[in-house]
Motif scaffolding. Structure first.
Motif, PDB file in Angstrom:
ATOM      1  N   UNK A  75     -15.339  -4.772   0.670  1.00 56.52           N
ATOM      2  CA  UNK A  75     -14.482  -5.090  -0.554  1.00 56.52           C
ATOM      3  C   UNK A  75     -13.207  -4.716  -0.400  1.00 56.52           C
ATOM      4  N   UNK A  76     -13.158  -3.387  -0.102  1.00 55.05           N
ATOM      5  CA  UNK A  76     -11.826  -2.592   0.164  1.00 55.05           C
ATOM      6  C   UNK A  76     -11.220  -3.370   1.204  1.00 55.05           C
ATOM      7  N   UNK A  77     -11.460  -3.451   2.161  1.00 56.84           N
ATOM      8  CA  UNK A  77     -10.886  -3.940   3.677  1.00 56.84           C
ATOM      9  C   UNK A  77     -10.528  -5.395   3.385  1.00 56.84           C
ATOM     10  N   UNK A  78     -11.295  -6.242   2.486  1.00 58.20           N
ATOM     11  CA  UNK A  78     -10.955  -7.714   2.221  1.00 58.20           C
ATOM     12  C   UNK A  78      -9.805  -7.452   1.111  1.00 58.20           C
ATOM     13  N   UNK A  79      -9.826  -6.765   0.331  1.00 54.64           N
ATOM     14  CA  UNK A  79      -8.612  -6.562  -0.991  1.00 54.64           C
ATOM     15  C   UNK A  79      -7.510  -5.907  -0.144  1.00 54.64           C
ATOM     16  N   UNK A  80      -7.403  -4.945   0.942  1.00 48.78           N
ATOM     17  CA  UNK A  80      -6.337  -4.617   1.588  1.00 48.78           C
ATOM     18  C   UNK A  80      -5.646  -5.779   2.332  1.00 48.78           C
ATOM     19  N   UNK A  81      -6.285  -6.540   3.033  1.00 51.79           N
ATOM     20  CA  UNK A  81      -6.009  -7.816   3.882  1.00 51.79           C
ATOM     21  C   UNK A  81      -5.204  -8.885   2.666  1.00 51.79           C
ATOM     22  N   UNK A  82      -6.132  -9.016   1.503  1.00 53.80           N
ATOM     23  CA  UNK A  82      -5.723  -9.923   0.798  1.00 53.80           C
ATOM     24  C   UNK A  82      -4.178  -9.688  -0.207  1.00 53.80           C
ATOM     25  N   UNK A  83      -4.266  -8.344  -0.383  1.00 51.87           N
ATOM     26  CA  UNK A  83      -3.059  -7.762  -1.052  1.00 51.87           C
ATOM     27  C   UNK A  83      -2.495  -6.658  -0.519  1.00 51.87           C
ATOM     28  N   UNK A 109       0.091  -5.174  -0.578  1.00 57.07           N
ATOM     29  CA  UNK A 109       0.828  -4.174  -1.227  1.00 57.07           C
ATOM     30  C   UNK A 109       0.294  -3.405  -2.124  1.00 57.07           C
ATOM     31  N   UNK A 110      -1.060  -3.741  -2.538  1.00 58.40           N
ATOM     32  CA  UNK A 110      -1.759  -2.574  -3.057  1.00 58.40           C
ATOM     33  C   UNK A 110      -2.035  -1.417  -2.390  1.00 58.40           C
ATOM     34  N   UNK A 111      -2.270  -1.662  -1.037  1.00 53.87           N
ATOM     35  CA  UNK A 111      -2.466  -0.374  -0.111  1.00 53.87           C
ATOM     36  C   UNK A 111      -1.303   0.743  -0.137  1.00 53.87           C
ATOM     37  N   UNK A 112      -0.182   0.082  -0.658  1.00 50.85           N
ATOM     38  CA  UNK A 112       0.839   1.011  -0.744  1.00 50.85           C
ATOM     39  C   UNK A 112       0.738   1.968  -2.020  1.00 50.85           C
ATOM     40  N   UNK A 113       0.304   1.308  -3.046  1.00 54.40           N
ATOM     41  CA  UNK A 113      -0.061   2.130  -4.092  1.00 54.40           C
ATOM     42  C   UNK A 113      -1.397   3.174  -3.943  1.00 54.40           C
ATOM     43  N   UNK A 114      -2.166   2.886  -2.970  1.00 54.01           N
ATOM     44  CA  UNK A 114      -3.416   3.875  -2.741  1.00 54.01           C
ATOM     45  C   UNK A 114      -3.187   4.435  -1.595  1.00 54.01           C
ATOM     46  N   UNK A 115      -1.917   4.515  -1.063  1.00 57.21           N
ATOM     47  CA  UNK A 115      -1.686   5.226   0.180  1.00 57.21           C
ATOM     48  C   UNK A 115      -2.144   6.542   0.348  1.00 57.21           C
ATOM     49  N   UNK A 116      -2.049   7.493  -0.585  1.00 54.89           N
ATOM     50  CA  UNK A 116      -2.236   9.039  -0.526  1.00 54.89           C
ATOM     51  C   UNK A 116      -3.860   9.199  -0.174  1.00 54.89           C
ATOM     52  N   UNK A 117      -4.632   8.650  -1.009  1.00 54.54           N
ATOM     53  CA  UNK A 117      -5.959   8.687  -0.502  1.00 54.54           C
ATOM     54  C   UNK A 117      -6.744   7.451   0.156  1.00 54.54           C
TER      55      UNK A 117
END
Length: 71
Positions: free
Chosen positions: A24-32, A34-42
């Motif tokens: 679900x994380x990889x699907x979320x990163x692909x779908x959204x 811009x969210x990956x930028x918000x969670x970039x640190x960890x």
């Protein structure tokens, strides 16, 4: 969120949870993206914890009804 699933005893519950979180994380990163930028640190989307409950021989209809009534 509630997930009702039947799992094989071949793998541990933690392995199933880990797989669900990874997929679900990889699907979320692909779908959204811009969210990956918000969670970039960890670079993690889910928290470390989870709750699992075994229901024994209750029917899936009974369990679904119970989950729906939990609000």
């Amino acid at each position: 969120m509630h997930i009702l699933m039947r799992i094989s005893p071949k793998y541990s519950v933690s392995q199933h949870v880990r797989n669900i979180k990874q997929m679900t994380t990889s699907q979320t990163w692909r779908a959204f993206p811009t969210l990956k930028k918000q969670f970039w640190l960890e670079q993690t989307f889910w928290s470390d914890g989870y709750f699992v409950c075994s229901v024994g021989n209750a029917s899936s209809d009974t369990i679904r009804k119970y989950i729906q009534e939990q609000g």
